[in-house]
Scaffold this motif. Sequence first.
Motif, PDB file in Angstrom:
ATOM      1  N   ALA A  94       0.830  -1.212   0.000  1.00 15.07           N
ATOM      2  CA  ALA A  94       0.000   0.000   0.000  1.00 15.07           C
ATOM      3  C   ALA A  94       0.865   1.264   0.000  1.00 15.07           C
ATOM      4  N   MET A  95       1.924   1.278   0.806  1.00 13.09           N
ATOM      5  CA  MET A  95       2.822   2.433   0.856  1.00 13.09           C
ATOM      6  C   MET A  95       3.470   2.681  -0.505  1.00 13.09           C
ATOM      7  N   LEU A  96       3.947   1.621  -1.129  1.00 10.38           N
ATOM      8  CA  LEU A  96       4.611   1.740  -2.427  1.00 10.38           C
ATOM      9  C   LEU A  96       3.627   2.205  -3.503  1.00 10.38           C
ATOM     10  N   LEU A  97       2.412   1.672  -3.477  1.00 14.16           N
ATOM     11  CA  LEU A  97       1.412   2.057  -4.474  1.00 14.16           C
ATOM     12  C   LEU A  97       0.982   3.518  -4.336  1.00 14.16           C
ATOM     13  N   ARG A  98       1.137   4.095  -3.155  1.00 11.69           N
ATOM     14  CA  ARG A  98       0.816   5.525  -2.961  1.00 11.69           C
ATOM     15  C   ARG A  98       1.926   6.443  -3.464  1.00 11.69           C
ATOM     16  N   HIS A  99       3.102   5.905  -3.717  1.00  9.28           N
ATOM     17  CA  HIS A  99       4.220   6.746  -4.151  1.00  9.28           C
ATOM     18  C   HIS A  99       3.927   7.277  -5.558  1.00  9.28           C
ATOM     19  N   PRO A 100       4.112   8.584  -5.768  1.00  2.12           N
ATOM     20  CA  PRO A 100       3.733   9.176  -7.064  1.00  2.12           C
ATOM     21  C   PRO A 100       4.526   8.662  -8.266  1.00  2.12           C
ATOM     22  N   ARG A 101       5.720   8.103  -8.051  1.00  2.00           N
ATOM     23  CA  ARG A 101       6.532   7.644  -9.188  1.00  2.00           C
ATOM     24  C   ARG A 101       6.526   6.119  -9.356  1.00  2.00           C
ATOM     25  N   ILE A 102       5.651   5.429  -8.660  1.00  4.13           N
ATOM     26  CA  ILE A 102       5.640   3.970  -8.772  1.00  4.13           C
ATOM     27  C   ILE A 102       5.148   3.529 -10.152  1.00  4.13           C
ATOM     28  N   ASP A 103       5.780   2.517 -10.691  1.00  4.66           N
ATOM     29  CA  ASP A 103       5.333   1.906 -11.947  1.00  4.66           C
ATOM     30  C   ASP A 103       4.757   0.550 -11.578  1.00  4.66           C
ATOM     31  N   VAL A 104       3.448   0.480 -11.482  1.00  7.51           N
ATOM     32  CA  VAL A 104       2.789  -0.742 -11.021  1.00  7.51           C
ATOM     33  C   VAL A 104       2.979  -1.891 -12.014  1.00  7.51           C
ATOM     34  N   ASP A 105       3.270  -1.566 -13.266  1.00  7.85           N
ATOM     35  CA  ASP A 105       3.457  -2.609 -14.275  1.00  7.85           C
ATOM     36  C   ASP A 105       4.914  -2.821 -14.675  1.00  7.85           C
ATOM     37  N   ALA A 106       5.851  -2.371 -13.842  1.00  5.65           N
ATOM     38  CA  ALA A 106       7.273  -2.627 -14.117  1.00  5.65           C
ATOM     39  C   ALA A 106       7.482  -4.136 -14.182  1.00  5.65           C
ATOM     40  N   ARG A 107       8.410  -4.552 -15.021  1.00  2.00           N
ATOM     41  CA  ARG A 107       8.662  -5.987 -15.207  1.00  2.00           C
ATOM     42  C   ARG A 107      10.038  -6.363 -14.678  1.00  2.00           C
ATOM     43  N   GLY A 108      10.068  -7.437 -13.919  1.00  2.00           N
ATOM     44  CA  GLY A 108      11.307  -7.937 -13.348  1.00  2.00           C
ATOM     45  C   GLY A 108      11.724  -9.238 -13.987  1.00  2.00           C
ATOM     46  N   PHE A 109      12.344 -10.083 -13.194  1.00  2.00           N
ATOM     47  CA  PHE A 109      12.838 -11.381 -13.667  1.00  2.00           C
ATOM     48  C   PHE A 109      11.703 -12.161 -14.326  1.00  2.00           C
ATOM     49  N   GLY A 110      11.945 -12.675 -15.517  1.00  2.00           N
ATOM     50  CA  GLY A 110      10.929 -13.438 -16.232  1.00  2.00           C
ATOM     51  C   GLY A 110       9.761 -12.599 -16.699  1.00  2.00           C
ATOM     52  N   ALA A 111       9.966 -11.284 -16.816  1.00  2.00           N
ATOM     53  CA  ALA A 111       8.932 -10.328 -17.249  1.00  2.00           C
ATOM     54  C   ALA A 111       7.750 -10.290 -16.280  1.00  2.00           C
ATOM     55  N   GLN A 112       8.008 -10.633 -15.033  1.00  2.00           N
ATOM     56  CA  GLN A 112       6.951 -10.685 -14.031  1.00  2.00           C
ATOM     57  C   GLN A 112       6.662  -9.288 -13.467  1.00  2.00           C
ATOM     58  N   THR A 113       5.398  -8.978 -13.269  1.00  2.00           N
ATOM     59  CA  THR A 113       4.975  -7.726 -12.634  1.00  2.00           C
ATOM     60  C   THR A 113       4.631  -7.994 -11.169  1.00  2.00           C
ATOM     61  N   ALA A 114       4.312  -6.935 -10.440  1.00  2.00           N
ATOM     62  CA  ALA A 114       3.897  -7.100  -9.044  1.00  2.00           C
ATOM     63  C   ALA A 114       2.610  -7.927  -8.956  1.00  2.00           C
ATOM     64  N   LEU A 115       1.701  -7.721  -9.901  1.00  2.00           N
ATOM     65  CA  LEU A 115       0.464  -8.506  -9.934  1.00  2.00           C
ATOM     66  C   LEU A 115       0.778  -9.992 -10.096  1.00  2.00           C
ATOM     67  N   CYS A 116       1.659 -10.323 -11.015  1.00  2.00           N
ATOM     68  CA  CYS A 116       2.069 -11.730 -11.206  1.00  2.00           C
ATOM     69  C   CYS A 116       2.715 -12.289  -9.944  1.00  2.00           C
ATOM     70  N   ALA A 117       3.554 -11.460  -9.299  1.00  2.00           N
ATOM     71  CA  ALA A 117       4.237 -11.900  -8.077  1.00  2.00           C
ATOM     72  C   ALA A 117       3.233 -12.177  -6.967  1.00  2.00           C
ATOM     73  N   ALA A 118       2.205 -11.337  -6.842  1.00  2.00           N
ATOM     74  CA  ALA A 118       1.175 -11.547  -5.821  1.00  2.00           C
ATOM     75  C   ALA A 118       0.392 -12.828  -6.089  1.00  2.00           C
ATOM     76  N   VAL A 119       0.079 -13.080  -7.361  1.00  2.00           N
ATOM     77  CA  VAL A 119      -0.616 -14.320  -7.733  1.00  2.00           C
ATOM     78  C   VAL A 119       0.266 -15.520  -7.401  1.00  2.00           C
ATOM     79  N   GLU A 120       1.551 -15.447  -7.792  1.00  2.00           N
ATOM     80  CA  GLU A 120       2.481 -16.552  -7.524  1.00  2.00           C
ATOM     81  C   GLU A 120       2.635 -16.797  -6.027  1.00  2.00           C
ATOM     82  N   GLY A 121       2.662 -15.716  -5.236  1.00  2.00           N
ATOM     83  CA  GLY A 121       2.797 -15.857  -3.790  1.00  2.00           C
ATOM     84  C   GLY A 121       1.521 -16.335  -3.111  1.00  2.00           C
ATOM     85  N   GLY A 122       0.398 -16.267  -3.836  1.00  2.00           N
ATOM     86  CA  GLY A 122      -0.878 -16.721  -3.275  1.00  2.00           C
ATOM     87  C   GLY A 122      -1.515 -15.707  -2.347  1.00  2.00           C
ATOM     88  N   PHE A 123      -1.276 -14.425  -2.587  1.00  2.00           N
ATOM     89  CA  PHE A 123      -1.795 -13.380  -1.704  1.00  2.00           C
ATOM     90  C   PHE A 123      -2.892 -12.585  -2.409  1.00  2.00           C
TER      91      PHE A 123
END
Length: 166
Positions: free
Chosen positions: A124-153
């Motif tokens: 929540a803190m990170l998502l409130r930051h004005p410069r956050i890129d919610v769709d940034a891609r990391g290892f394996g082109a994974q986004t935060a949304l993908c990471a949350a799904v993978e983590g089961g949260f």
Amino acid sequence: MGCGGGKDLVSPPQSDTDSFPGRRRWQKPTEEAIESELITICDKERFGALECFFATDGDPNIKCNHTELTQYTTTMLAYAATHNRIRIVDLLLRQPKLDVNMGDEMLNTALMLSAWKGNEEIVAMLLRHPRIDVDARGFGAQTALCAAVEGGFARQVQQCVAAGSN
């Protein structure tokens, strides 16, 4: 004396004269020593030491590695977010020079890692930051949304979708 009267990371002692035979004079710490100490400071939540670091124009984006605490090079923000260090994340997010989307060695951002770990308040803190890129891609082109799904949260999935993640 360092900032706040405690141990300072990079300031020399008041006198560098050697009054003890065989003892080395003060030398500026290596970059590797500073990086390792910064991760320790985040891990131990030594808030005052980090405040001192930033008061002396410390770089919030420095890449850090501490072989006992991390497997690879990371940022202070990614480390603190992954380990649910809320006060440290808050302090880092207030640094004007912070690149909130900077990834670790594997290109995973603090948002991705905290979503994967289920750290709801930090997400929540990170998502409130004005410069956050919610769709940034990391290892394996994974986004935060993908990471949350993978983590089961499910809550972190909801947070990412509500922030506009695709």
